[in-house]
Design an enzyme around this catalytic site. Structure first.
Site, PDB file in Angstrom:
ATOM      1  N   LYS A   9       0.854  -1.344   0.019  1.00 36.77           N
ATOM      2  CA  LYS A   9      -0.091  -0.025  -0.028  1.00 36.77           C
ATOM      3  C   LYS A   9       0.884   1.437  -0.032  1.00 36.77           C
ATOM      4  O   LYS A   9       1.870   1.252   0.599  1.00 36.77           O
ATOM      5  CB  LYS A   9      -1.123   0.078   1.082  1.00 36.77           C
ATOM      6  CG  LYS A   9      -0.290   0.239   2.620  1.00 36.77           C
ATOM      7  CD  LYS A   9      -1.389   0.529   3.556  1.00 36.77           C
ATOM      8  CE  LYS A   9      -0.771   0.782   4.789  1.00 36.77           C
ATOM      9  NZ  LYS A   9      -1.882   0.937   5.889  1.00 36.77           N
ATOM     10  N   SER A  25      -9.357   4.993 -14.379  1.00 35.12           N
ATOM     11  CA  SER A  25      -7.975   4.523 -13.551  1.00 35.12           C
ATOM     12  C   SER A  25      -7.448   5.522 -12.648  1.00 35.12           C
ATOM     13  O   SER A  25      -7.996   6.360 -12.405  1.00 35.12           O
ATOM     14  CB  SER A  25      -6.864   4.153 -14.644  1.00 35.12           C
ATOM     15  OG  SER A  25      -6.387   5.264 -15.298  1.00 35.12           O
ATOM     16  N   TYR A  58      -7.454   0.343 -11.693  1.00 37.47           N
ATOM     17  CA  TYR A  58      -6.539  -0.204 -12.145  1.00 37.47           C
ATOM     18  C   TYR A  58      -5.380   1.033 -12.387  1.00 37.47           C
ATOM     19  O   TYR A  58      -5.814   2.152 -12.556  1.00 37.47           O
ATOM     20  CB  TYR A  58      -6.429  -0.872 -13.595  1.00 37.47           C
ATOM     21  CG  TYR A  58      -6.965  -0.033 -14.839  1.00 37.47           C
ATOM     22  CD1 TYR A  58      -6.034   0.348 -15.610  1.00 37.47           C
ATOM     23  CD2 TYR A  58      -8.215   0.120 -14.899  1.00 37.47           C
ATOM     24  CE1 TYR A  58      -6.433   1.425 -16.713  1.00 37.47           C
ATOM     25  CE2 TYR A  58      -8.688   1.075 -16.062  1.00 37.47           C
ATOM     26  CZ  TYR A  58      -7.734   1.483 -16.864  1.00 37.47           C
ATOM     27  OH  TYR A  58      -8.083   2.369 -17.933  1.00 37.47           O
TER      28      TYR A  58
END
Length: 127
Positions: A9, A25, A58
């Site tokens: 992360k 995205s 994404y």
């Protein structure tokens, strides 16, 4: 059995742009992608600390060293420039892989540059 676990992360990045008129995205500085072991087109979850929204999308690479965190397409309605976000990637791991798995956590400064924290600072930040 496989478990869906956090792989990495980027913690508390600042959104620099929101582009509604893009196909979709999140654009992330390539330096941050590498530091967090996130690949182009990899699925990520975005958690907005300012408004509580969560979304999945994404990744596309942004210019290296730019600090860019840009939500594109419909996500631009949920996350605004200046918001603080956590960008999380996940992996499916077997029981054997879990024994040695340690997620990568990338902390950033106000310019979205990776920062290294001492172990005692890391524990204080997570606690």
């Amino acid at each position: 059995m496989f478990r869906h676990m956090m792989k990495s992360k980027i913690h508390r990045a600042t959104v620099t742009e929101a582009n509604l008129n893009y196909v979709g995205s999140i654009t992330i500085d390539e330096n941050l992608m590498e530091a967090a072991d996130i690949l182009e087109n990899e699925k990520v979850q975005i958690v907005d600390n300012n408004n509580g929204s969560r979304l999945e999308t994404y990744v596309i690479p942004g210019p290296r060293g730019s600090g860019v965190i840009c939500l594109n397409g419909a996500a631009a309605r949920l996350v605004q420039p200046g918001d603080t976000v956590i960008i999380i990637s996940y992996a499916m791991l077997s029981s054997e892989e879990l024994e040695s798995h340690k997620p990568t956590v990338v902390f950033v400064d106000e310019n979205n540059s990776p920062v290294k924290l001492a172990d005692h600072e890391l524990h204080a930040t997570i606690a």
